[in-house]
Write an enzyme that holds these catalytic residues in place. Structure first.
Site, PDB file in Angstrom:
ATOM      1  N   MET A  60      -9.204   7.945   0.169  1.00 42.97           N
ATOM      2  CA  MET A  60     -10.049   8.289   1.334  1.00 42.97           C
ATOM      3  C   MET A  60     -10.636   9.680   1.154  1.00 42.97           C
ATOM      4  O   MET A  60      -9.926  10.603   0.737  1.00 42.97           O
ATOM      5  CB  MET A  60      -9.203   8.277   2.601  1.00 42.97           C
ATOM      6  CG  MET A  60      -8.458   6.974   2.821  1.00 42.97           C
ATOM      7  SD  MET A  60      -7.463   7.088   4.309  1.00 42.97           S
ATOM      8  CE  MET A  60      -6.659   5.483   4.294  1.00 42.97           C
ATOM      9  N   SER A  84       0.844  -1.199   0.000  1.00 49.52           N
ATOM     10  CA  SER A  84       0.000   0.000   0.000  1.00 49.52           C
ATOM     11  C   SER A  84       0.875   1.243   0.000  1.00 49.52           C
ATOM     12  O   SER A  84       1.609   1.501   0.964  1.00 49.52           O
ATOM     13  CB  SER A  84      -0.894   0.010   1.239  1.00 49.52           C
ATOM     14  OG  SER A  84      -1.394   1.322   1.424  1.00 49.52           O
ATOM     15  N   ASP A 127      -4.909   3.528  -1.725  1.00 48.78           N
ATOM     16  CA  ASP A 127      -5.966   3.822  -0.758  1.00 48.78           C
ATOM     17  C   ASP A 127      -6.532   5.219  -0.972  1.00 48.78           C
ATOM     18  O   ASP A 127      -5.855   6.216  -0.711  1.00 48.78           O
ATOM     19  CB  ASP A 127      -5.391   3.693   0.656  1.00 48.78           C
ATOM     20  CG  ASP A 127      -5.132   2.244   1.017  1.00 48.78           C
ATOM     21  OD1 ASP A 127      -6.090   1.455   0.963  1.00 48.78           O
ATOM     22  OD2 ASP A 127      -3.975   1.898   1.337  1.00 48.78           O
ATOM     23  N   MET A 176     -12.311   4.195  -0.373  1.00 46.70           N
ATOM     24  CA  MET A 176     -12.934   4.407   0.944  1.00 46.70           C
ATOM     25  C   MET A 176     -13.672   5.735   0.869  1.00 46.70           C
ATOM     26  O   MET A 176     -13.287   6.733   1.489  1.00 46.70           O
ATOM     27  CB  MET A 176     -11.857   4.415   2.033  1.00 46.70           C
ATOM     28  CG  MET A 176     -11.333   3.020   2.340  1.00 46.70           C
ATOM     29  SD  MET A 176      -9.764   3.057   3.226  1.00 46.70           S
ATOM     30  CE  MET A 176      -8.654   3.175   1.840  1.00 46.70           C
ATOM     31  N   GLY A 226      -8.975   3.793   7.261  1.00 50.24           N
ATOM     32  CA  GLY A 226      -8.741   5.212   7.494  1.00 50.24           C
ATOM     33  C   GLY A 226      -7.272   5.558   7.706  1.00 50.24           C
ATOM     34  O   GLY A 226      -6.837   6.638   7.357  1.00 50.24           O
ATOM     35  N   MET A 250     -11.366  -6.226   5.462  1.00 47.69           N
ATOM     36  CA  MET A 250     -10.578  -5.265   6.244  1.00 47.69           C
ATOM     37  C   MET A 250     -10.229  -5.890   7.597  1.00 47.69           C
ATOM     38  O   MET A 250     -11.120  -6.328   8.328  1.00 47.69           O
ATOM     39  CB  MET A 250     -11.346  -3.971   6.473  1.00 47.69           C
ATOM     40  CG  MET A 250     -11.522  -3.092   5.242  1.00 47.69           C
ATOM     41  SD  MET A 250     -10.010  -2.713   4.333  1.00 47.69           S
ATOM     42  CE  MET A 250      -9.018  -1.879   5.576  1.00 47.69           C
ATOM     43  N   HIS A 260      -8.547   0.961  -3.839  1.00 48.45           N
ATOM     44  CA  HIS A 260      -9.447   0.724  -2.707  1.00 48.45           C
ATOM     45  C   HIS A 260     -10.164   2.040  -2.400  1.00 48.45           C
ATOM     46  O   HIS A 260      -9.574   2.963  -1.844  1.00 48.45           O
ATOM     47  CB  HIS A 260      -8.590   0.238  -1.522  1.00 48.45           C
ATOM     48  CG  HIS A 260      -9.341   0.022  -0.254  1.00 48.45           C
ATOM     49  ND1 HIS A 260      -8.725  -0.192   0.956  1.00 48.45           N
ATOM     50  CD2 HIS A 260     -10.676  -0.036   0.010  1.00 48.45           C
ATOM     51  CE1 HIS A 260      -9.621  -0.357   1.907  1.00 48.45           C
ATOM     52  NE2 HIS A 260     -10.822  -0.249   1.362  1.00 48.45           N
ATOM     53  N   ASP A 309      -6.528  -6.716   4.300  1.00 48.68           N
ATOM     54  CA  ASP A 309      -5.895  -5.392   4.350  1.00 48.68           C
ATOM     55  C   ASP A 309      -5.932  -4.805   5.761  1.00 48.68           C
ATOM     56  O   ASP A 309      -7.007  -4.605   6.320  1.00 48.68           O
ATOM     57  CB  ASP A 309      -6.670  -4.485   3.364  1.00 48.68           C
ATOM     58  CG  ASP A 309      -6.110  -3.082   3.259  1.00 48.68           C
ATOM     59  OD1 ASP A 309      -5.024  -2.822   3.801  1.00 48.68           O
ATOM     60  OD2 ASP A 309      -6.762  -2.252   2.598  1.00 48.68           O
ATOM     61  N   HIS A 326      -1.376  -1.378  -4.245  1.00 49.80           N
ATOM     62  CA  HIS A 326      -2.645  -1.119  -3.557  1.00 49.80           C
ATOM     63  C   HIS A 326      -2.718   0.386  -3.278  1.00 49.80           C
ATOM     64  O   HIS A 326      -1.831   0.956  -2.636  1.00 49.80           O
ATOM     65  CB  HIS A 326      -2.699  -1.912  -2.249  1.00 49.80           C
ATOM     66  CG  HIS A 326      -4.000  -1.778  -1.519  1.00 49.80           C
ATOM     67  ND1 HIS A 326      -5.125  -2.518  -1.845  1.00 49.80           N
ATOM     68  CD2 HIS A 326      -4.371  -0.979  -0.483  1.00 49.80           C
ATOM     69  CE1 HIS A 326      -6.121  -2.186  -1.015  1.00 49.80           C
ATOM     70  NE2 HIS A 326      -5.686  -1.244  -0.196  1.00 49.80           N
TER      71      HIS A 326
HETATM   72  C1  DX5 Z   1      -6.349   1.321   5.739  1.00 48.23           C
HETATM   73  C2  DX5 Z   1      -5.889   1.027   4.333  1.00 48.23           C
HETATM   74  C3  DX5 Z   1      -4.790   0.035   4.266  1.00 48.23           C
HETATM   75  C4  DX5 Z   1      -3.532   0.483   4.968  1.00 48.23           C
HETATM   76  C5  DX5 Z   1      -2.641  -0.695   5.193  1.00 48.23           C
HETATM   77  O1  DX5 Z   1      -7.398   2.202   5.698  1.00 48.23           O
HETATM   78  O2  DX5 Z   1      -6.979   0.530   3.581  1.00 48.23           O
HETATM   79  O3  DX5 Z   1      -4.525  -0.319   2.932  1.00 48.23           O
HETATM   80  O4  DX5 Z   1      -2.861   1.477   4.273  1.00 48.23           O
HETATM   81  O5  DX5 Z   1      -1.554  -0.271   5.924  1.00 48.23           O
HETATM   82  P1  DX5 Z   1      -0.926  -1.122   7.119  1.00 48.23           P
HETATM   83  O6  DX5 Z   1      -0.377  -2.356   6.506  1.00 48.23           O
HETATM   84  O7  DX5 Z   1       0.109  -0.192   7.652  1.00 48.23           O
HETATM   85  O8  DX5 Z   1      -2.037  -1.411   8.096  1.00 48.23           O
HETATM   86 ZN    ZN Z   2      -6.534  -0.433   1.582  1.00 49.14          ZN
END
Ligand code: DX5
Ligand code: ZN
Length: 215
Positions: free
Chosen positions: A34, A5, A32, A65, A139, A134, A63, A172, A30
């Site tokens: 948000m 990620s 993220d 969110m 977040g 998850m 992903h 994840d 990956h």
């Molecule tokens: C959380 C994200 C994850 C996160 C994973 O909201 O969806 O993808 O970045 O990071 P680690 O491995 O540090 O938990």
């Molecule tokens: Zn993620």
């Protein structure tokens, strides 16, 4: 498979981190996304995905969110998303949203928060390419893994097999070399990892360690 990620990468030096992933044993990127509404944090958006796509040599696993993800499917696909993950909790008409993702030519995945039961996926699992479980509340990177996730993955695997679905299982949040072997054993196909990879002394070696810990 392993999907690092980039949220835990160095935003002043993303180019270097992307090259590192390109040259590693990782399978996907990956990303993220948000929105500060669905989750209590804001990350990055479409222009950054577009920029990453220019140099990434592996598929982009995006992903979302965000609330109303259906509004942005085409934009993220045009920006270069190969896999589009939408949250079960954010989609009122999930069936339609999955169809809309497929219509763009992208792979479609449904993501579930820690509180969402895998049983709710019974009627959708046959049409998705992947379920993303998850293992932290979404977040933030760097949170602790929720142990109940192992059982969820096992139950999800049973549903997928019973329904004859080709769906993969991605996990994840809070993943490291201690929980990765049991995650693969429980039925996970793809592990996302942020902090454990990017904060390690040798990310290439850490990716290898995660990838081959299933023995
Ligand atoms: C959380 C994200 C994850 C996160 C994973 O909201 O969806 O993808 O970045 O990071 P680690 O491995 O540090 O938990
Ligand atoms: Zn993620």
């Amino acid at each position: 498979m392993i999907a690092p990620s980039l949220l835990s990468g160095d935003f002043l030096n993303l180019h270097k981190d992307i090259e590192m992933v390109n040259n590693s044993d990782a399978d996907w990127f990956h990303l993220d996304i948000m929105d500060g509404v669905f989750v209590p944090n804001i990350s990055f958006g479409i222009p950054i995905v577009e920029a990453i796509k220019q140099i990434a040599t592996k598929p982009l696993d995006v992903h979302l969110m965000i609330v109303q993800p259906e509004k942005y499917i085409k934009s993220f696909r045009n920006a270069g998303a190969d896999i589009i993950n939408v949250h079960y909790e954010a989609c009122t008409h999930l069936h339609r949203t999955i169809e809309e993702i497929h219509a763009t030519g992208a792979k479609a995945a449904v993501t579930i928060n820690p509180h969402t039961s895998v049983n709710l996926l019974e009627d959708i699992v046959s049409m998705v390419d992947m379920v993303l479980v998850m293992s932290v509340n979404p977040g933030f990177g760097g949170q602790s893994f929720i142990e109940n996730s192992f059982k969820k993955i096992e139950r999800l695997k049973e549903i997928i097999l019973r329904k004859n679905s080709p769906s993969l299982i991605e996990v994840d949040g809070g993943i490291n070399s201690s929980n990765a072997p049991l995650l693969f054993k429980s039925g996970a196909d793809i592990l996302v990892s942020g902090n454990f990879i990017f904060k390690s002394a040798d990310p290439i070696q850490t990716i290898r360690e995660l990838k081959f810990c299933r023995g």
